[in-house]
Scaffold this active site. Structure first.
Site, PDB file in Angstrom:
ATOM      1  N   LYS B 165      14.820  57.012  50.641  1.00  0.00           N
ATOM      2  CA  LYS B 165      13.865  57.548  51.715  1.00  0.00           C
ATOM      3  C   LYS B 165      12.524  56.952  51.848  1.00  0.00           C
ATOM      4  O   LYS B 165      11.764  56.729  52.749  1.00  0.00           O
ATOM      5  CB  LYS B 165      14.031  59.085  51.415  1.00  0.00           C
ATOM      6  CG  LYS B 165      13.432  59.772  52.821  1.00  0.00           C
ATOM      7  CD  LYS B 165      13.537  61.361  52.510  1.00  0.00           C
ATOM      8  CE  LYS B 165      13.290  62.100  53.736  1.00  0.00           C
ATOM      9  NZ  LYS B 165      13.583  63.553  53.653  1.00  0.00           N
ATOM     10  N   MET B 479      56.978  59.869  57.454  1.00  0.00           N
ATOM     11  CA  MET B 479      57.213  58.533  56.432  1.00  0.00           C
ATOM     12  C   MET B 479      57.626  59.065  55.368  1.00  0.00           C
ATOM     13  O   MET B 479      58.602  58.610  54.667  1.00  0.00           O
ATOM     14  CB  MET B 479      56.215  57.782  56.719  1.00  0.00           C
ATOM     15  CG  MET B 479      56.629  56.419  56.060  1.00  0.00           C
ATOM     16  SD  MET B 479      58.023  55.471  56.436  1.00  0.00           S
ATOM     17  CE  MET B 479      57.336  54.340  57.655  1.00  0.00           C
TER      18      MET B 479
END
Lengths: 170, 569
Positions: B165, B479
């Site tokens: 920052k 599946m």
């Protein structure tokens, strides 16, 4: 198949000396399931370039994978497998061995026979230092293990190719 | 003389210089200065606010696959950045260019377990092509420039730049992005053809082959070598299979196409793979889903592997002729050395297998009920035979789409093939639509995966993109259920889904939709979605059933389980 034989290989990697580079290389070895027997890292003659010497065990195919995967790392500058090169391979080891008056002489003698030196002495221990080919270091370790090894540190192997020697008349 | 800028401005200056028109992200504490600079200085980059950062990384992926240019995603430190990881890993497996920019806690807090701190360099390291942690403003422009360069060059991939920052807030004088020089002595992505000797060996093998096949992977597409691939195949009459990600590199409707192979590939393709005497792989990783058990793959074949990435050659299989080079340049040198050929007996044999595949085809069975393959086939017909981009999720519908939607156009199927990331489809389709605004983009997803990122309905609605959604709903993690049927004695552990009313959910976001339960309504529903100017949601209710063929994991492609015929049932 010859390709399936597990062999010990010494690989040198020249890498950019950037934060996290060791992390990248070590991570690669564990992620790809390659073994590292020893690893030694330090700076080189060139500022910003570090040199890593790996001793690793695997098949010829494993070694091709080690080579190409390492080379793919953005911060890796060059890889060389020096296993079959005429090279100077050295390792340093410090062994703190229990040695009292009855066996101190025997330990010192063994160290001398291995061209190792005693670098610290107390009333009940010795520290033996050896700088030698990794197999000779191992031989000293094996012999001293008949006494009590209190503590041991080894640097792992470092390696340098021998320069080509001109023969007389060349 | 360069500009005086903050680190936050450098991020945008770099994006603008790299030609980025859109980015996907979510603000937060550690990336606030970057977001503020966007508003304050009105940089010409569209920011798309996502609902969850995973969506941002998949959107960047969809954009990257569609355009070939790096997709950009932005997130804050800690959880924000970690939420990007699924998308970065997906992109890394499938060689998709992405640049991810993440905020990091201030330098002083690094390593102190402060609020929203996580080691993002460490977390992303094994799942990105490269990454940077920038703690000094002098390195920021360099890192971003290199990130774009690495992401798009060579074998593409995701690159992350983590920016503390305070770097974002620091002012730098004399900043000039254009003057920054790439400094990557260990990275040389220069494209070149493979060495002449290996190309000559490859040509010799192909010329001597009696039963050759080609397997084309995504590398063909990344190298833009589709035309060369076709030229080679037609010249020597070599049948062409693709990998799942290679779909679209060779027209599936071409007489030489043998579709795609592997776990759920077409049977005739797997027969051809198992019986061929020379196999030329072009830009395919030859992963386990394609090969089955490695030592049983193409047992009669000499394998020639063309790949840009030397680490892929010989990673999984023992390769007889490695050909390391760019697919386009290598094929261009290979084609003149390959003789015109016919292989009539081999092609007859394959066509016999092909006929047998067709006989067992689900669509040749007389069925009145609505089923997923029929939806895929109808979608193909109604998009002018596949003139659209389909973005699938992961699971049964993904396999059916790949089987029944006959892709002929390059990069017309976007799918998470390598990582198999459920939840990929909706956000990736949003990114794809931004990358190709005039393209008809369809999501095809299952009810399980779709719900993982369904929250991006919000982004879709807010952006009002004309993405059409076809949800294949069988109320199961289909599946997984299939595996439980075959391998776990039908114990449906964790697979039945108690689903919400999807159309109502879409409606809550202002997205119109419709439930389709009858076969007769499929075409009408698809046309209705196409006619609507905006996003549209279709739910197709289908029965639970199996995808065939199926190669059990770890088995040989020769051991595939076929669809039961009327006679065997």
């Amino acid at each position: 198949m010859a390709d399936q034989t597990m062999e010990k290989h010494t690989i040198i990697a020249w890498v950019e000396d950037k934060p996290g580079v060791l992390y990248r290389i070590a991570g690669l070895f564990s992620r790809r399931n390659f073994n590292i027997e020893s690893l030694s890292v330090a700076q080189t003659e060139e500022p910003g370039v570090s040199r890593m010497t790996f001793v690793t065990i695997g098949t010829a195919r494993d070694m091709r994978q080690v080579h190409t995967q390492l080379n793919k790392q953005i911060n890796v500058l060059r890889i060389e497998d020096v296993t079959d090169n005429p090279s100077i391979d050295r390792e340093l080891a410090l062994l703190k061995v229990k040695a009292v008056s009855e066996n101190r002489h025997e330990v010192v003698q063994l160290a001398e026979l291995h061209k190792a030196s005693v670098v610290d002495v107390t009333i009940d221990s010795l520290v033996v230092q050896i700088v030698a080919r990794p197999d000779l270091v191992q031989s000293l370790v094996d012999n001293l293990s008949h006494f009590e090894i209190i503590e041991m540190v080894r640097t792992g192997s470092v390696s340098m190719n021998r320069s080509y020697r001109r023969k007389a008349g060349e | 003389m360069g500009k005086t800028v903050t680190g936050a401005q450098i991020v945008w200056e770099a994006l603008v210089a790299e030609g980025v028109d859109v980015c996907f992200g979510m603000p937060g504490g550690a990336i606030l200065p970057v977001y503020d600079a966007l508003a304050k200085y009105e940089y010409p980059v569209k920011h798309v606010l996502v609902t969850h950062e995973q969506g941002a990384s998949h959107m960047a992926d969809g954009y990257g696959r569609t355009t070939g240019r790096p997709g950009v995603c932005i997130a804050t430190s800690g959880p924000g950045a970690i939420n990007l990881m699924t998308g970065l890993a997906t992109a890394n497996m499938d060689s998709v260019p992405i640049v991810a920019i993440t905020g990091q806690v201030p330098n002083i807090l690094l390593g102190r377990d402060g609020f929203q701190e996580a080691d993002i360099l460490g977390v992303s390291l094994p799942i990105t092509k490269h990454n940077y942690l920038v703690t000094d403003i002098k390195d920021l422009g360099q890192a971003i420039k290199e990130a774009f360069y690495i992401a798009r060059s060579g074998r593409p991939g995701p690159v992350l730049v983590d920016v503390t920052k305070d770097v974002q807030n620091t002012v730098l004088e004399d900043f000039d992005y254009d003057a920054i020089e790439i400094d990557l002595p260990g990275y040389d992505p220069t494209m070149s053809a493979a060495d002449a000797a290996s190309i000559a060996r490859a040509a010799k093998l192909l010329n001597e082959a009696e039963r050759p096949i080609i397997i084309s992977g995504q590398g063909t597409s990344l190298a833009k070598a589709e035309a060369e691939l076709r030229e080679l195949a037609e010249k020597a009459q070599i049948p062409v299979a693709t990998s799942l990600l290679g779909i679209g590199t060779f027209p599936t409707t071409h007489p030489l196409s043998i579709s795609w192979g592997g776990m759920h590939g077409d049977a005739h393709c797997n027969y051809a793979i198992q019986d061929c005497d020379v196999l030329l792989a072009v830009g395919a990783r030859l992963d386990d889903r394609l090969t089955g058990a490695f030592d049983t793959f193409a047992p009669k074949a000499k394998i020639v592997h063309i790949d840009l990435d030397p680490s892929e050659v010989g990673k999984n299989l023992i390769i007889d002729t490695p050909v390391v080079g760019d697919a386009l340049l290598t094929l261009r040198e290979l084609i003149p050395q390959v003789e015109s050929n016919e292989h009539p007996a081999w092609i007859d044999q394959i066509n016999e297998w092909r006929g047998e595949t067709a006989e067992r085809d689900i669509l040749s069975q007389e069925r009145d009920d609505l089923n997923a393959p029929y939806v895929c086939q109808q979608l193909w017909h109604l998009t002018n035979e596949g003139d659209c981009t389909v973005v699938t999720d992961v699971g049964q519908h993904q396999m059916w789409e790949a089987q029944y939607f006959k892709h002929t156009k390059r990069r017309s199927l976007l799918t998470s093939g390598g990582l198999g990331t459920m939840g990929y489809a909706l956000p990736a389709a949003i990114g794809a639509q931004f990358g190709a605004p005039d393209e008809e983009v369809w999501v095809m997803a299952g009810d399980g995966g779709f719900q993982m990122t369904m929250i991006e309905f919000k982004t879709l609605a807010e952006q009002n993109l004309p993405v059409k959604i076809a949800l294949i709903n069988n109320s199961f993690l289909g599946m997984v259920q299939q595996w439980q049927d075959v391998f776990y004695d039908k114990r449906y552990s964790g697979t039945p889904l108690k689903n919400p009313n999807f159309v109502q959910i879409a409606d809550a976001y202002g997205i119109p939709g419709r439930i389709v339960t009858e076969k007769a309504d499929v075409a009408d529903a698809i046309r209705e979605a196409q006619a609507y100017d905006g996003p549209y949601f279709l739910e197709f209710r289908v029965p639970a059933e199996h995808v065939y063929p199926m190669v059990p994991a770890g088995k040989s492609n020769a051991d595939m389980i076929r669809r039961p015929t009327a006679a065997t049932e």
